[in-house]
Enzyme design. Structure first.
Site, PDB file in Angstrom:
ATOM      1  N   GLY A 180       0.815  -1.225   0.000  1.00 59.57           N
ATOM      2  CA  GLY A 180       0.000   0.000   0.000  1.00 59.57           C
ATOM      3  C   GLY A 180       0.843   1.267   0.000  1.00 59.57           C
ATOM      4  O   GLY A 180       0.353   2.352   0.292  1.00 59.57           O
ATOM      5  N   ASP A 194       5.510  12.126  -8.407  1.00 57.50           N
ATOM      6  CA  ASP A 194       4.933  12.275  -7.065  1.00 57.50           C
ATOM      7  C   ASP A 194       5.860  13.142  -6.194  1.00 57.50           C
ATOM      8  O   ASP A 194       5.399  14.041  -5.487  1.00 57.50           O
ATOM      9  CB  ASP A 194       4.755  10.874  -6.458  1.00 57.50           C
ATOM     10  CG  ASP A 194       4.188  10.922  -5.059  1.00 57.50           C
ATOM     11  OD1 ASP A 194       2.963  10.991  -4.920  1.00 57.50           O
ATOM     12  OD2 ASP A 194       4.987  10.918  -4.091  1.00 57.50           O
ATOM     13  N   LYS A 198       5.048  16.917  -4.491  1.00 54.34           N
ATOM     14  CA  LYS A 198       5.297  17.245  -3.079  1.00 54.34           C
ATOM     15  C   LYS A 198       6.246  18.439  -2.970  1.00 54.34           C
ATOM     16  O   LYS A 198       6.053  19.333  -2.145  1.00 54.34           O
ATOM     17  CB  LYS A 198       5.887  16.041  -2.357  1.00 54.34           C
ATOM     18  CG  LYS A 198       4.869  14.927  -2.183  1.00 54.34           C
ATOM     19  CD  LYS A 198       5.524  13.641  -1.793  1.00 54.34           C
ATOM     20  CE  LYS A 198       4.490  12.546  -1.575  1.00 54.34           C
ATOM     21  NZ  LYS A 198       5.078  11.220  -1.497  1.00 54.34           N
TER      22      LYS A 198
HETATM   23  N1  LIG Z   1      -1.118   4.994   0.162  1.00 58.11           N
HETATM   24  C1  LIG Z   1      -0.278   5.832   0.740  1.00 58.11           C
HETATM   25  O1  LIG Z   1       0.661   5.410   1.448  1.00 58.11           O
HETATM   26  C2  LIG Z   1      -0.456   7.308   0.576  1.00 58.11           C
HETATM   27  C3  LIG Z   1       0.435   8.176   1.216  1.00 58.11           C
HETATM   28  C4  LIG Z   1       0.252   9.561   1.104  1.00 58.11           C
HETATM   29  C5  LIG Z   1      -0.790  10.044   0.325  1.00 58.11           C
HETATM   30  N2  LIG Z   1      -1.620   9.174  -0.323  1.00 58.11           N
HETATM   31  C6  LIG Z   1      -2.701   9.732  -1.146  1.00 58.11           C
HETATM   32  O2  LIG Z   1      -3.947   9.344  -0.585  1.00 58.11           O
HETATM   33  C7  LIG Z   1      -4.926   9.218  -1.625  1.00 58.11           C
HETATM   34  C8  LIG Z   1      -5.562   7.835  -1.542  1.00 58.11           C
HETATM   35  O3  LIG Z   1      -4.570   6.860  -1.742  1.00 58.11           O
HETATM   36  P1  LIG Z   1      -4.845   5.310  -1.405  1.00 58.11           P
HETATM   37  O4  LIG Z   1      -3.504   4.671  -1.404  1.00 58.11           O
HETATM   38  O5  LIG Z   1      -5.718   5.193  -0.222  1.00 58.11           O
HETATM   39  O6  LIG Z   1      -5.653   4.866  -2.723  1.00 58.11           O
HETATM   40  P2  LIG Z   1      -6.449   3.499  -2.953  1.00 58.11           P
HETATM   41  O7  LIG Z   1      -6.079   2.480  -1.950  1.00 58.11           O
HETATM   42  O8  LIG Z   1      -6.262   3.165  -4.398  1.00 58.11           O
HETATM   43  O9  LIG Z   1      -7.975   3.908  -2.699  1.00 58.11           O
HETATM   44  C9  LIG Z   1      -8.618   4.826  -3.522  1.00 58.11           C
HETATM   45  C10 LIG Z   1     -10.064   4.974  -3.084  1.00 58.11           C
HETATM   46  O10 LIG Z   1     -10.624   6.045  -3.836  1.00 58.11           O
HETATM   47  C11 LIG Z   1     -11.922   5.633  -4.288  1.00 58.11           C
HETATM   48  N3  LIG Z   1     -12.253   6.427  -5.489  1.00 58.11           N
HETATM   49  C12 LIG Z   1     -11.549   6.564  -6.643  1.00 58.11           C
HETATM   50  N4  LIG Z   1     -12.183   7.420  -7.472  1.00 58.11           N
HETATM   51  C13 LIG Z   1     -13.305   7.841  -6.812  1.00 58.11           C
HETATM   52  C14 LIG Z   1     -14.337   8.742  -7.132  1.00 58.11           C
HETATM   53  N5  LIG Z   1     -14.371   9.386  -8.290  1.00 58.11           N
HETATM   54  N6  LIG Z   1     -15.324   8.943  -6.207  1.00 58.11           N
HETATM   55  C15 LIG Z   1     -15.316   8.295  -5.026  1.00 58.11           C
HETATM   56  N7  LIG Z   1     -14.342   7.422  -4.651  1.00 58.11           N
HETATM   57  C16 LIG Z   1     -13.348   7.218  -5.539  1.00 58.11           C
HETATM   58  C17 LIG Z   1     -11.779   4.155  -4.541  1.00 58.11           C
HETATM   59  O11 LIG Z   1     -13.077   3.596  -4.567  1.00 58.11           O
HETATM   60  P3  LIG Z   1     -13.334   2.021  -4.671  1.00 58.11           P
HETATM   61  O12 LIG Z   1     -12.963   1.486  -3.303  1.00 58.11           O
HETATM   62  O13 LIG Z   1     -14.781   1.893  -4.949  1.00 58.11           O
HETATM   63  O14 LIG Z   1     -12.441   1.514  -5.758  1.00 58.11           O
HETATM   64  C18 LIG Z   1     -10.933   3.741  -3.333  1.00 58.11           C
HETATM   65  O15 LIG Z   1     -11.738   3.515  -2.201  1.00 58.11           O
HETATM   66  C19 LIG Z   1      -4.173   9.482  -2.947  1.00 58.11           C
HETATM   67  O16 LIG Z   1      -4.327  10.835  -3.293  1.00 58.11           O
HETATM   68  C20 LIG Z   1      -2.715   9.225  -2.583  1.00 58.11           C
HETATM   69  O17 LIG Z   1      -1.808   9.978  -3.379  1.00 58.11           O
HETATM   70  C21 LIG Z   1      -1.477   7.817  -0.218  1.00 58.11           C
END
Ligand SMILES: NC(=O)c1ccc[n+]([C@@H]2O[C@H](COP(=O)([O-])OP(=O)(O)OC[C@H]3O[C@@H](n4cnc5c(N)ncnc54)[C@H](OP(=O)(O)O)[C@@H]3O)[C@@H](O)[C@H]2O)c1
Length: 407
Positions: A180, A194, A198
């Site tokens: 993740g 990315d 930042k």
């Molecule tokens: N992962 C990390 O370590 C991390 C660190 C810092 C920042 N971030 C940021 O945090 C954000 C989320 O990352 P993540 O890793 O949690 O992503 P993820 O695991 O891929 O989850 C994305 C979520 O967004 C939902 N989604 C996508 N398009 C949508 C829309 N149009 N309307 C409503 N829901 C929508 C998806 O829905 P479904 O469940 O239905 O597919 C899923 O629940 C990103 O901007 C990322 O850059 C992540």
């Protein structure tokens, strides 16, 4: 000061969204309740009861009882639509989406002013590590000289696994995705995009300069080859993807994202795996070093939680350096000592782009030069010649190469 009750509309229930849900369950002191969760895929199995979910963003945006929108989705364009609509409806917003914030910085600033609502995004830069609020509040003066750091957890994880543990690149990338740490589109991480998003956010809070993504050069780790890895191993160095911004003597700012050789004397050498590290340098305090987990569900959720908590006492970024007009523009007119790996046939032409060559090497399989080059020429070579890879060795004081700058 009494804390506000926060009624949250959450967008996204993936790695960070579910992480936030879990973290909030363990933080009863905060008067924050997730009222509704909007996701995309109706058929996906969920960790909690389906009744909490909606698939229509307007069910959150039009709900007058929801006073905070937390946006944690992986689609920057949809995220901007949601965040802009929420701000226009007077809802405070927390986001972790660096691409969205970096690409729309000016518009988002304008919306915050026009509708008098805060947008906080600590998790968007360095995940769990509190760097934005420190740049905004603690370094609220013109004495900050530079910031330099590892700001992308998944590439740092991949570099650690490939260079130190000899894992093949594809396996390391897959591991980062499984844990993740990685963006849904891996090019955002490994291409250095990315890290650039930042850096753009940090630039605004560090130096009051709002830059557009295409103004800043980013070279990722996807072209790093055996030769560079061998060079690093033989010299006892590591390769780190480093985002750097510094003020030049004329006040202009230089900013870039490049892979860099770092030795054990550099604090970034010891920042491995998914950790991020940022070194700030100021005129009087010398250096500070921040370190923390740069990705992952709970570490990222902890920064989101901190922003939610800050909203409960009406915290907002004041963008003091931007308001004071401190940003004095970017310059690429600087010099870097680099290692450039290139194709044999480009040897002579490429050498012309360097101001000095220290070492040059060719054999049947590979060719490289080390030497000093301007950032402008480096950018040009990257665009014009295929099969090249740059690794930064160090930045070089401009006056050595610009006689007119010598007193
Ligand atoms: N992962 C990390 O370590 C991390 C660190 C810092 C920042 N971030 C940021 O945090 C954000 C989320 O990352 P993540 O890793 O949690 O992503 P993820 O695991 O891929 O989850 C994305 C979520 O967004 C939902 N989604 C996508 N398009 C949508 C829309 N149009 N309307 C409503 N829901 C929508 C998806 O829905 P479904 O469940 O239905 O597919 C899923 O629940 C990103 O901007 C990322 O850059 C992540």
């Amino acid at each position: 000061m009494s804390r506000k009750n926060l009624n949250i509309g959450l967008f996204g229930f993936g790695c960070v969204g579910f992480g936030l849900y879990e973290v909030l369950q363990k933080t009863p002191g905060l008067k924050a309740n997730i009222s509704r969760i909007c996701v995309k895929d109706k058929n996906k199995p969920r960790e909690i009861d389906k009744q909490h979910f909606t698939y229509d963003k307007n069910e959150i945006l039009n709900d007058a009882t929801i006073n905070v929108v937390v946006e944690l989705i992986d689609d920057a364009d949809a995220a901007f639509e949601i965040v802009a609509a929420a701000l226009k409806k007077g809802k405070a917003v927390v986001s972790a989406n660096k691409k969205m914030v970096a690409e729309h910085f000016e518009e988002l600033l304008q919306l915050q002013k026009q509708y008098n609502v805060p947008l906080l995004y600590e998790a968007a830069a360095c995940a769990s590590m509190p760097i934005i609020r420190n740049l905004e509040e603690y370094y609220d003066n013109d004495l900050l000289e530079s910031i330099e750091g590892i700001v992308n957890g998944s590439t740092n994880y991949i570099l650690t696994k490939t260079i130190q543990e000899n894992l093949i690149y594809e396996t390391a990338l897959k591991q980062a995705q499984d844990k993740g740490f990685a963006e849904s589109n891996p090019l955002l991480d490994v291409g250095g995009f990315d890290a650039k998003y930042k850096l753009l956010i940090l630039l605004a809070h560090a130096f009051g300069h709002i830059a557009k993504p295409d103004e800043i050069i980013n070279i990722g780790i996807d072209n790093i080859g055996e030769l560079e890895l061998k060079y690093a191993r033989e010299k006892g160095l590591k390769i780190k993807l480093v985002a750097q911004a510094y003020k030049n003597p004329d006040g202009k700012i230089t900013a870039f994202v490049l892979p860099k050789f770092v030795g054990p004397e550099n604090r970034l050498y010891h920042v491995d795996d998914v950790f991020n590290g940022v070194i700030t340098k100021t005129a009087f305090a010398d250096t500070h070093f921040f370190v923390g987990r740069g990705a992952g569900a709970h570490p990222t959720a902890s920064a989101v939680l901190s922003d939610i908590s800050a909203l409960s006492y009406d915290y907002k970024y004041e963008y003091k350096k931007i308001e004071r007009g401190e940003g004095s523009g970017l310059t690429h007119d600087v010099y870097l000592k680099v290692l450039l790996r290139h194709r044999h046939e480009d040897n002579i032409v490429l050498k012309d782009h360097f101001v000095t060559i220290e070492e040059s090497y060719t054999n049947n399989h590979s060719a490289y030069v080390t030497g000093v080059i301007s950032l402008t020429n480096l950018k040009q070579i990257g665009e014009l010649f295929g099969g090249t890879s740059f690794i930064l060795i160090e930045t070089v004081a401009a006056q050595h190469y610009q006689p007119e700058l010598v007193d």
